[in-house]
Enzyme design. Structure first.
Site, short mmCIF file in Angstrom:
data_model
loop_
_atom_site.label_atom_id
_atom_site.label_comp_id
_atom_site.label_asym_id
_atom_site.label_seq_id
_atom_site.Cartn_x
_atom_site.Cartn_y
_atom_site.Cartn_z
N SER A 101 0.85 -1.19 0.00
CA SER A 101 0.00 0.00 0.00
C SER A 101 0.88 1.23 0.00
O SER A 101 2.00 1.21 0.51
CB SER A 101 -0.90 0.02 1.24
OG SER A 101 -1.50 1.29 1.42
N TYR A 126 -1.26 -0.36 10.33
CA TYR A 126 -1.37 -0.86 8.96
C TYR A 126 -0.16 -0.43 8.14
O TYR A 126 0.45 -1.23 7.43
CB TYR A 126 -2.66 -0.32 8.34
CG TYR A 126 -2.87 -0.65 6.89
CD1 TYR A 126 -3.33 -1.91 6.49
CD2 TYR A 126 -2.63 0.29 5.88
CE1 TYR A 126 -3.54 -2.21 5.16
CE2 TYR A 126 -2.83 0.01 4.55
CZ TYR A 126 -3.29 -1.26 4.19
OH TYR A 126 -3.49 -1.56 2.87
#
Length: 210
Positions: free
Chosen positions: A129, A142
């Site tokens: 990501s 995350y």
């Protein structure tokens, strides 16, 4: 069976690959399997929770059996998140995100290594990501998993090059998936992400899978 993972399964199957995928939810797996079968795709599936070390091992044992001890491509696409201020994360939430996102991708790669090596031309693709590269509000844990995944990609690419295993990583920005849409204040957060994105919009799963 959802989001980017589903798009990748369909992309590979359309190109003629034989695919084995997995989901935590048997109902989702059965529904997708029927649809894929009707399209003539060669896709099988298992129920597996990627946060469980035992279930990961069982899955790769099944994959080895299906593909006769060889594997051409491993896609590490599992991911989950909670969006909240860093000081509010509990130990349980931290452990869950770390085990699901980072530990599973490393362990799956370990388990698949002999299968990939046996083909003489193996490939690993990590779905990371942009959060692993820049700051994203409320995504500290995350982001840590994705930043580690980016570095893991670099290390494995060098370490396993001798075995003719290529290791690559995609780091998408905001993508329209059930996971992102479930985030609290999704519309407001999406506006902020769009403002930082040159195309000024979220991506589609098919734009990642291709």
């Amino acid at each position: 069976t959802r989001g980017i993972g589903r798009a990748i399964v369909e992309e590979l199957a359309q190109l003629g690959a034989t695919v084995h995928t997995f989901s935590r939810k048997e109902a989702d797996l059965n529904e997708c399997s029927q649809e894929w079968s009707s399209k003539g795709f060669k896709v099988t599936g298992s129920v597996c929770d990627a946060s469980s070390r035992e279930q990961r091992t069982q899955l790769i044992e099944k994959v080895s059996s299906i593909f006769n001890g060889k594997l051409n491509i491993l896609v590490n696409n599992v991911g989950t998140t909670k969006m909240k201020p860093a000081e509010e994360f509990t130990l349980e939430e931290y452990d869950m995100i770390m085990s699901t996102n980072l530990e599973s991708s490393f362990h799956f790669s370990q388990l698949a290594y002999p299968l990939l090596k046996a083909t003489g031309i193996g490939n690993i693709v990590f779905i990371s990501s942009i959060a692993g590269l820049v700051s994203v509000e409320g995504a500290s844990v995350y982001a840590a998993t994705k930043g580690a995944m980016n570095q893991l990609t670099r290390n494995l690419a060098c370490e396993w090059a001798k075995d003719n295993i290529r290791v690559n990583c995609l780091a998408p920005g905001a993508i329209k998936t059930p996971l992102t849409e479930s985030v609290q204040d999704y519309d407001e957060k999406l506006k902020k992400l769009d403002a930082r994105t040159p195309m000024n919009r979220a991506g589609e799963p098919e734009e990642v899978s291709s």
